[in-house]
Write a protein that holds these residues in place. Structure first.
Motif, PDB file in Angstrom:
ATOM      1  N   LEU A   1       1.160  -1.508   0.015  1.00 14.67           N
ATOM      2  CA  LEU A   1      -0.259  -0.171  -0.644  1.00 14.67           C
ATOM      3  C   LEU A   1       0.927   1.010   0.093  1.00 14.67           C
ATOM      4  CD1 LEU A   1      -2.730  -1.035   2.474  1.00 14.67           C
ATOM      5  CD2 LEU A   1      -2.960  -0.938   0.283  1.00 14.67           C
ATOM      6  N   LEU A   2       1.414   1.085   0.673  1.00 17.47           N
ATOM      7  CA  LEU A   2       2.850   2.839   1.347  1.00 17.47           C
ATOM      8  C   LEU A   2       4.164   2.675  -0.073  1.00 17.47           C
ATOM      9  CD1 LEU A   2       3.064   2.342   4.660  1.00 17.47           C
ATOM     10  CD2 LEU A   2       1.442   3.676   2.737  1.00 17.47           C
ATOM     11  N   ALA A   3       4.323   1.730  -1.105  1.00 18.28           N
ATOM     12  CA  ALA A   3       5.358   1.202  -1.840  1.00 18.28           C
ATOM     13  C   ALA A   3       6.227   2.755  -2.477  1.00 18.28           C
ATOM     14  CB  ALA A   3       5.259  -0.004  -2.815  1.00 18.28           C
ATOM     15  N   PRO A   4       5.261   3.657  -3.262  1.00 17.90           N
ATOM     16  CA  PRO A   4       5.472   4.742  -3.549  1.00 17.90           C
ATOM     17  C   PRO A   4       6.157   5.481  -2.971  1.00 17.90           C
ATOM     18  CG  PRO A   4       2.808   4.446  -4.934  1.00 17.90           C
ATOM     19  CD  PRO A   4       3.565   3.445  -3.379  1.00 17.90           C
ATOM     20  N   TRP A   5       5.505   5.494  -1.525  1.00 18.51           N
ATOM     21  CA  TRP A   5       6.543   6.360  -0.370  1.00 18.51           C
ATOM     22  C   TRP A   5       7.776   5.712   0.099  1.00 18.51           C
ATOM     23  CZ3 TRP A   5       1.311   5.786  -0.999  1.00 18.51           C
ATOM     24  CH2 TRP A   5       0.572   6.961  -1.592  1.00 18.51           C
ATOM     25  N   LEU A   6       7.945   4.506   0.179  1.00 19.97           N
ATOM     26  CA  LEU A   6       8.725   3.444   1.160  1.00 19.97           C
ATOM     27  C   LEU A   6      10.528   3.547   0.069  1.00 19.97           C
ATOM     28  CD1 LEU A   6       7.021   0.927   2.686  1.00 19.97           C
ATOM     29  CD2 LEU A   6       7.488   3.105   3.560  1.00 19.97           C
ATOM     30  N   ALA A   7       9.465   3.119  -1.356  1.00 15.78           N
ATOM     31  CA  ALA A   7      10.899   2.870  -2.464  1.00 15.78           C
ATOM     32  C   ALA A   7      11.906   4.361  -2.008  1.00 15.78           C
ATOM     33  CB  ALA A   7       9.942   3.068  -3.532  1.00 15.78           C
ATOM     34  N   PRO A   8      13.401   4.061  -2.085  1.00 15.97           N
ATOM     35  CA  PRO A   8      13.891   5.305  -1.907  1.00 15.97           C
ATOM     36  C   PRO A   8      14.663   6.251  -2.861  1.00 15.97           C
ATOM     37  CG  PRO A   8      14.844   2.705  -1.879  1.00 15.97           C
ATOM     38  CD  PRO A   8      13.877   3.149  -1.335  1.00 15.97           C
ATOM     39  N   GLN A   9      14.123   5.292  -4.308  1.00 15.33           N
ATOM     40  CA  GLN A   9      14.621   5.505  -5.477  1.00 15.33           C
ATOM     41  C   GLN A   9      13.480   5.091  -6.639  1.00 15.33           C
ATOM     42  OE1 GLN A   9      18.736   4.271  -6.540  1.00 15.33           O
ATOM     43  NE2 GLN A   9      19.289   4.833  -4.547  1.00 15.33           N
ATOM     44  N   ASP A  10      13.986   5.685  -8.211  1.00 15.05           N
ATOM     45  CA  ASP A  10      12.957   4.855  -9.126  1.00 15.05           C
ATOM     46  C   ASP A  10      12.967   3.588  -9.115  1.00 15.05           C
ATOM     47  OD1 ASP A  10      11.001   5.121 -11.613  1.00 15.05           O
ATOM     48  OD2 ASP A  10      12.208   6.806 -11.533  1.00 15.05           O
ATOM     49  N   PRO A  11      12.226   2.733  -9.278  1.00 15.80           N
ATOM     50  CA  PRO A  11      12.513   1.246  -9.660  1.00 15.80           C
ATOM     51  C   PRO A  11      12.339   1.322 -10.943  1.00 15.80           C
ATOM     52  CG  PRO A  11       9.962   1.798  -8.624  1.00 15.80           C
ATOM     53  CD  PRO A  11      10.837   3.466  -8.228  1.00 15.80           C
ATOM     54  N   THR A  12      11.974   2.548 -11.693  1.00 12.36           N
ATOM     55  CA  THR A  12      12.167   1.771 -13.214  1.00 12.36           C
ATOM     56  C   THR A  12      13.154   2.803 -13.873  1.00 12.36           C
ATOM     57  OG1 THR A  12      10.700   3.724 -13.435  1.00 12.36           O
ATOM     58  CG2 THR A  12       9.377   1.906 -13.299  1.00 12.36           C
ATOM     59  N   PHE A  13      13.849   3.964 -12.610  1.00 15.24           N
ATOM     60  CA  PHE A  13      14.803   4.677 -13.361  1.00 15.24           C
ATOM     61  C   PHE A  13      16.511   3.464 -13.819  1.00 15.24           C
ATOM     62  CE2 PHE A  13      18.471   7.410 -13.016  1.00 15.24           C
ATOM     63  CZ  PHE A  13      17.915   8.035 -14.163  1.00 15.24           C
ATOM     64  N   GLY A  14      17.251   3.638 -14.754  1.00 16.88           N
ATOM     65  CA  GLY A  14      18.262   3.154 -13.854  1.00 16.88           C
ATOM     66  C   GLY A  14      19.775   3.492 -14.933  1.00 16.88           C
TER      67      GLY A  14
ATOM     68  N   THR B   1      17.890  -2.690  -6.289  1.00 13.86           N
ATOM     69  CA  THR B   1      17.531  -3.544  -6.283  1.00 13.86           C
ATOM     70  C   THR B   1      16.925  -3.310  -5.171  1.00 13.86           C
ATOM     71  OG1 THR B   1      19.183  -5.028  -7.323  1.00 13.86           O
ATOM     72  CG2 THR B   1      17.498  -6.397  -6.553  1.00 13.86           C
ATOM     73  N   PHE B   2      17.196  -2.762  -3.537  1.00 17.94           N
ATOM     74  CA  PHE B   2      15.273  -2.624  -2.925  1.00 17.94           C
ATOM     75  C   PHE B   2      14.154  -1.860  -3.534  1.00 17.94           C
ATOM     76  CE2 PHE B   2      14.511  -0.532   0.900  1.00 17.94           C
ATOM     77  CZ  PHE B   2      13.995  -1.575   1.511  1.00 17.94           C
ATOM     78  N   SER B   3      14.074  -1.055  -4.095  1.00 21.72           N
ATOM     79  CA  SER B   3      13.421   0.060  -4.678  1.00 21.72           C
ATOM     80  C   SER B   3      12.561  -1.250  -5.400  1.00 21.72           C
ATOM     81  CB  SER B   3      13.718   0.737  -5.481  1.00 21.72           C
ATOM     82  OG  SER B   3      14.771   1.630  -4.318  1.00 21.72           O
ATOM     83  N   ALA B   4      13.340  -1.683  -6.481  1.00 20.72           N
ATOM     84  CA  ALA B   4      12.569  -2.632  -6.954  1.00 20.72           C
ATOM     85  C   ALA B   4      11.378  -3.398  -6.024  1.00 20.72           C
ATOM     86  CB  ALA B   4      13.617  -3.202  -8.178  1.00 20.72           C
ATOM     87  N   LEU B   5      12.384  -4.078  -5.276  1.00 18.39           N
ATOM     88  CA  LEU B   5      11.438  -5.006  -4.799  1.00 18.39           C
ATOM     89  C   LEU B   5      10.295  -4.541  -3.826  1.00 18.39           C
ATOM     90  CD1 LEU B   5      11.767  -8.537  -3.175  1.00 18.39           C
ATOM     91  CD2 LEU B   5      13.252  -6.668  -1.958  1.00 18.39           C
ATOM     92  N   ILE B   6      10.545  -3.309  -3.790  1.00 23.20           N
ATOM     93  CA  ILE B   6       9.530  -2.479  -2.416  1.00 23.20           C
ATOM     94  C   ILE B   6       8.407  -2.824  -3.252  1.00 23.20           C
ATOM     95  CG2 ILE B   6       8.377  -0.798  -1.579  1.00 23.20           C
ATOM     96  CD1 ILE B   6      11.360  -0.436  -0.271  1.00 23.20           C
ATOM     97  N   ALA B   7       8.775  -2.035  -4.335  1.00 21.28           N
ATOM     98  CA  ALA B   7       7.528  -1.502  -5.608  1.00 21.28           C
ATOM     99  C   ALA B   7       6.724  -3.082  -5.919  1.00 21.28           C
ATOM    100  CB  ALA B   7       8.227  -0.594  -6.705  1.00 21.28           C
ATOM    101  N   GLY B   8       7.741  -4.127  -6.166  1.00 20.00           N
ATOM    102  CA  GLY B   8       7.186  -4.984  -7.158  1.00 20.00           C
ATOM    103  C   GLY B   8       6.085  -5.503  -6.002  1.00 20.00           C
ATOM    104  N   THR B   9       6.097  -5.514  -4.846  1.00 16.73           N
ATOM    105  CA  THR B   9       5.124  -5.768  -3.473  1.00 16.73           C
ATOM    106  C   THR B   9       3.690  -5.779  -4.487  1.00 16.73           C
ATOM    107  OG1 THR B   9       6.438  -5.679  -1.942  1.00 16.73           O
ATOM    108  CG2 THR B   9       4.875  -6.105  -1.465  1.00 16.73           C
ATOM    109  N   ARG B  10       3.270  -4.847  -4.795  1.00 20.82           N
ATOM    110  CA  ARG B  10       2.437  -3.813  -4.955  1.00 20.82           C
ATOM    111  C   ARG B  10       1.605  -4.984  -5.820  1.00 20.82           C
ATOM    112  NH1 ARG B  10       0.055   1.729  -5.617  1.00 20.82           N
ATOM    113  NH2 ARG B  10       0.524   2.203  -3.765  1.00 20.82           N
ATOM    114  N   THR B  11       2.739  -4.930  -7.422  1.00 26.03           N
ATOM    115  CA  THR B  11       2.636  -5.968  -8.313  1.00 26.03           C
ATOM    116  C   THR B  11       2.098  -7.230  -8.078  1.00 26.03           C
ATOM    117  OG1 THR B  11       3.870  -4.221  -9.876  1.00 26.03           O
ATOM    118  CG2 THR B  11       2.792  -6.020 -11.260  1.00 26.03           C
TER     119      THR B  11
END
Length: 290
Positions: A43-56, A80-90
């Motif tokens: 639920l809080l993934a956009p605010w918990l991810a420290p970086q943009d998970p799609t930007f590299g 990877t950590f940001s992508a892991l958090i954002a991937g939780t929602r998906t």
């Protein structure tokens, strides 16, 4: 000081007391807390991810863990950590849709066939046997072949594949409920079949159905993660645990396994937690009924 300490311990004490009332072992309570944490992360993934998970950045490809990238970076240079958090929602949204649709359809079919009985019950039962014979992942792959990659077609196909589980369970429980005296009493009073099945029979079936749906959620998550791992589900750059495992294979060969290990551990934890919670609910209901 004592009052402050008591006030601080109040919410924690109430939480622990609430978990104890659910029954079960410490493992079951731990799995329940773990599931709550994963839901909060989703639920809080956009605010918990420290970086943009799609930007590299290409210069940051397959970096090891550091202060800036806690779990290193992936093949595309993303955190990877940001992508892991954002991937939780998906990763949780797809199984949730599968379980909701399959449970709603299965409940409607199960109640209808149990109430009508006769040849309708027999025909629908044979149709459910045919659908039950096809693995959910196979139907999802067939849906992708017909309608293209993505999540919509696989979710619908898997909901149809999971529907017989709920339909069989509801039908069996509804047949038992239909034989109880209170059902005949409502019929004598002139209540409609819809009122009796939905307003009176369904609430008595719902707890057991919830336990079955909890177990189904874990299996649906595993199937959808496998589909994304094969490259047929969620497509990059959208973060997803199954897709991250697939993309992390190259990182494993180059000595940076966290890109694949982290999402794999997340999948295992959620699936095991849902199975433990679902089985504990089923055991408690069976003990309560006996």
């Amino acid at each position: 000081m004592d009052r402050t300490g008591a006030a601080a311990r109040g919410p924690l004490t109430r939480l622990l007391t609430g978990l104890r009332t659910l029954g079960g072992s410490r493992l079951q309570q731990f799995c329940l807390v773990l599931l709550v944490l994963f839901v909060l992360v989703a639920l809080l993934a956009p605010w918990l991810a420290p970086q943009d998970p799609t930007f590299g950045r290409l210069g940051d490809t397959l970096l090891g863990p550091s202060a800036e990238h806690w779990l290193g970076t992936g093949q595309g240079g993303h955190d990877t950590f940001s992508a892991l958090i954002a991937g939780t929602r998906t990763s949780l949204a797809g199984p949730l849709a599968v379980v909701l649709f399959s449970t709603l359809m299965g409940t409607a079919v199960g109640l209808f066939t149990a109430w009508r009985g006769g040849w309708i019950d027999t025909v629908v039962g044979r149709v459910l046997d045919v659908v039950f014979a096809f693995p959910a992942l196979l139907l999802a792959i067939l849906a992708v072949a017909l309608f293209g990659k993505g999540m919509t077609a696989p979710v619908i196909a898997m909901a149809i594949a999971y529907m017989p589980y709920s339909a069989r369970l509801v039908r069996g429980l509804a047949v038992q409920e239909k034989a109880r005296p209170y059902i005949a009493a409502y019929q004598v009073q002139g209540h409609s079949a819809l009122f009796v099945t939905v307003r009176r029979m369904l609430p008595n079936i719902a707890p057991t159905l919830l336990a079955q749906s909890t177990v189904n959620f874990g299996y649906a998550l595993l199937d959808l993660a496998a589909l994304s791992f094969l490259g047929l589900g969620v497509q990059p750059p959208t973060p997803d645990w199954g897709a991250m495992i697939n993309q992390g294979q190259a990182a494993v060969l180059q000595g940076q396994p966290l890109s694949a290990i982290a999402p794999a551990v997340a999948v295992v934890l959620v699936v095991v937690a849902f199975n433990v919670v679902g089985e504990s609910l089923g055991d408690r209901l069976a003990g309560r009924d006996s």
